[in-house]
Scaffold this active site. Structure first.
Site, PDB file in Angstrom:
ATOM      1  N   HIS A 128     -42.045  -6.362  17.955  1.00 41.30           N
ATOM      2  CA  HIS A 128     -42.887  -5.148  17.657  1.00 41.30           C
ATOM      3  C   HIS A 128     -42.392  -4.218  18.820  1.00 41.30           C
ATOM      4  O   HIS A 128     -42.476  -4.619  19.979  1.00 41.30           O
ATOM      5  CB  HIS A 128     -44.208  -5.448  17.756  1.00 41.30           C
ATOM      6  CG  HIS A 128     -45.187  -4.463  17.737  1.00 41.30           C
ATOM      7  ND1 HIS A 128     -45.383  -3.653  16.659  1.00 41.30           N
ATOM      8  CD2 HIS A 128     -45.899  -3.636  18.678  1.00 41.30           C
ATOM      9  CE1 HIS A 128     -46.269  -2.661  16.721  1.00 41.30           C
ATOM     10  NE2 HIS A 128     -46.487  -2.645  18.332  1.00 41.30           N
ATOM     11  N   ARG A 171     -16.874   5.642 -11.743  1.00 39.73           N
ATOM     12  CA  ARG A 171     -15.405   5.256 -11.504  1.00 39.73           C
ATOM     13  C   ARG A 171     -14.773   4.225 -12.513  1.00 39.73           C
ATOM     14  O   ARG A 171     -15.552   3.652 -13.013  1.00 39.73           O
ATOM     15  CB  ARG A 171     -14.962   4.798 -10.168  1.00 39.73           C
ATOM     16  CG  ARG A 171     -15.617   5.776  -8.850  1.00 39.73           C
ATOM     17  CD  ARG A 171     -15.365   5.166  -7.612  1.00 39.73           C
ATOM     18  NE  ARG A 171     -14.222   5.005  -7.291  1.00 39.73           N
ATOM     19  CZ  ARG A 171     -13.186   6.156  -6.716  1.00 39.73           C
ATOM     20  NH1 ARG A 171     -13.852   7.356  -6.427  1.00 39.73           N
ATOM     21  NH2 ARG A 171     -12.335   5.687  -6.426  1.00 39.73           N
ATOM     22  N   GLU A 175       0.965  -1.057  -0.065  1.00 34.99           N
ATOM     23  CA  GLU A 175       0.063  -0.035  -0.092  1.00 34.99           C
ATOM     24  C   GLU A 175       0.997   1.165  -0.069  1.00 34.99           C
ATOM     25  O   GLU A 175       1.824   1.367   0.843  1.00 34.99           O
ATOM     26  CB  GLU A 175      -0.940   0.197   1.226  1.00 34.99           C
ATOM     27  CG  GLU A 175      -1.662   1.205   1.234  1.00 34.99           C
ATOM     28  CD  GLU A 175      -2.528   1.449   0.136  1.00 34.99           C
ATOM     29  OE1 GLU A 175      -2.392   2.515  -0.468  1.00 34.99           O
ATOM     30  OE2 GLU A 175      -3.586   0.841  -0.384  1.00 34.99           O
ATOM     31  N   GLY A 176       0.469   2.021  -0.818  1.00 35.82           N
ATOM     32  CA  GLY A 176       1.360   3.316  -1.078  1.00 35.82           C
ATOM     33  C   GLY A 176       0.978   4.670  -0.355  1.00 35.82           C
ATOM     34  O   GLY A 176       1.657   5.848  -0.143  1.00 35.82           O
ATOM     35  N   GLU A 212     -28.480  15.004 -14.687  1.00 31.49           N
ATOM     36  CA  GLU A 212     -27.992  13.724 -14.961  1.00 31.49           C
ATOM     37  C   GLU A 212     -28.422  13.470 -16.576  1.00 31.49           C
ATOM     38  O   GLU A 212     -29.337  13.835 -17.044  1.00 31.49           O
ATOM     39  CB  GLU A 212     -29.015  12.641 -14.096  1.00 31.49           C
ATOM     40  CG  GLU A 212     -29.134  11.210 -14.335  1.00 31.49           C
ATOM     41  CD  GLU A 212     -27.785  10.523 -14.545  1.00 31.49           C
ATOM     42  OE1 GLU A 212     -27.927   9.659 -15.436  1.00 31.49           O
ATOM     43  OE2 GLU A 212     -27.139  10.752 -13.649  1.00 31.49           O
TER      44      GLU A 212
END
Length: 462
Positions: free
Chosen positions: A441, A269, A33-34, A199
């Site tokens: 309930h 993405r 992981e960077g 949109e």
């Protein structure tokens, strides 16, 4: 040169879960992981910080609109944006440090830096090369570009920039009516921004149940959000710290424009695989840039696997987690499995929206006979007491067998309620199975039972 059974590239939900599971199954494991912190996009600039802001602003909404009706009198709270950001950052820190603790607990090595794969069985990070019997690519995704729009993370922002604006904008234009756009739009609408969503398609949350889409948009309009549907954004021009969004309507080619202090680009993405060296390795990619895998998440190169947003399927953290665990099981000589027909999707607005399985539209296209049982939250006592009676539960079943094919919920705690349906679908349950199960309930979950009853003789409280 260090040697591992498995090296996982990426520490998002798919990567860190895969690494921990591999270690638990006795495999010597490392995760590359960077970032300065673990957790990937989700924990650092995605799911977790956005939920913190959604929670904080929902509390503000309750104070402004419902407290007085409950007898809670007093001046409405003011917004300290800097403190709200600190709260969000603290939530991020707690979660990312939690992953670091889990790595140490499970003896997963964190190799800090950005990875490339010079050849099968080797992972290069900085100047060091590490050997691995198997490599799992879990590098996630990044924001998709929109032609004619340049993101500067100041005036025109991605979801990352939207989480950390220097101030609350007076006017916010959101491009894209998907999950990210509507969640962040809700945050800033509650904070007082004038929010307009543009949109391209004719419905919000593309792909969801049609009835959910219509109800959802109607409720968001009621909350003060404005929508321009069927509009193709042509450009965003920035001048003097302000932006002009130009668009063209699909139905008649007419032009329109909107002025904004901030523009959020939330149009989707794409896989993040840059710098890995996949083409040189011969790892096959789809036209959309996704890594192609077989049914066991294996790429076209032996010893290299891929999961999560980097491959086909919904870009959801929990889908990546399931794949991460399944790949770990496979690498340990067990049978890894993901039921892609039972992966829920949730929008964390208020009300929440959740769905799993088939929609009515998809079933009609297939020509499959089905029944739909629906129950409105207006008939649920707990929902009415909590000012949360908007929305409904819809359960869709096979017309002959009564087996549950899908469910769609818009209402309070929808993201939690959907999992009763998920478990039922995993076990091949019928709507009657849920209808005959006692539900406490008063709870929101009674609405799920009522929708199940509506698939048969009828709901009791409808």
């Amino acid at each position: 040169m260090s040697s591992y059974d498995v090296i996982v590239i990426g520490s998002g939900p798919g990567g860190y879960v895969c690494a921990i599971k591999c270690a638990q199954l006795g495999l010597k494991t490392a995760c590359v992981e960077g970032r300065e912190t673990l957790g990937g996009t989700c924990l650092n600039v995605g799911c977790i910080p956005s939920k913190a802001l959604l929670h904080a602003t929902h509390m503000l909404h309750e104070a402004e609109h419902n407290f007085a009706a409950m007898g809670l009198k007093g001046k409405s709270p003011s917004v300290d944006w800097k403190q709200m950001q600190s709260y969000k950052d603290d939530v991020i820190g707690q979660n990312t440090k939690g992953i670091e603790f889990l790595f140490k607990k499970n003896k997963v090595d964190w190799i800090k830096g950005w990875a490339s794969i010079p050849e099968a069985g080797k992972v290069k990070v900085g100047e060091e090369t590490h050997e691995a019997k198997n490599i799992v690519i879990a590098t996630g995704s990044q924001v998709s570009d929109l032609p004619g729009v340049e993101i500067d993370e100041k005036t025109v922002v991605s979801s990352t920039g939207a989480l950390a604006l220097s101030k609350i904008p007076k006017r916010l234009v959101v491009i894209g009516a998907g999950v990210i756009g509507l969640e962040m739009g809700s945050v800033y609408r509650r904070l007082g921004s004038e929010v307009t969503v543009v949109e391209y398609l004719d419905a919000v949350t593309p792909g969801m149940d049609g009835e959910i889409q219509k109800t959802f948009q109607k409720l968001l309009k009621k909350q003060g959000m404005t929508f321009v549907m069927g509009a193709a954004v042509q450009s965003v021009d920035v001048s003097g710290g302000k932006a002009t969004v130009s668009y063209k309507m699909r139905k008649d080619d007419s032009d329109g424009s909107l002025e904004a202090d901030t523009v959020l680009v939330a149009t989707g993405r794409r896989p993040q695989t840059d710098g890995l060296g996949l083409e040189a390795l011969g790892v096959a990619l789809s036209k959309r840039g996704q890594i192609e895998t077989d049914a066991g998440w294996k790429t076209s190169v032996d010893g290299i696997y891929a999961i999560g947003d980097a491959i086909a399927g919904p870009m959801l953290a929990h889908k990546a987690e399931d794949e991460g665990m399944a790949v770990a099981e496979t690498l340990a000589g067990r049978h890894g499995h993901v039921n892609y027909g039972v992966i829920p999707g949730v929008v964390y607005t208020h009300p929440e929206v959740a769905s799993v399985g088939m929609t009515e539209e998809a079933l009609k296209t297939e020509g499959r006979a089905y029944k739909a049982g629906k129950f409105m939250f207006m008939g649920n006592g707990r929902a009415k007491a909590n000012f949360a009676a908007d929305g409904f539960v819809k359960i869709i079943v096979d017309a002959k067998s009564d087996r549950i094919l899908g469910a769609h919920i818009i209402g309070p705690m929808a993201g939690d309620l959907i999992h009763e349906i998920c478990v039922a679908m995993e076990f091949g349950a019928s709507a009657q199975d849920i209808a005959l199960t006692c539900h406490a309930h008063p709870t929101y979950s009674e609405a799920v039972r009522e929708a199940a009853l509506a698939c048969g003789d009828g709901a009791i409280h409808a």
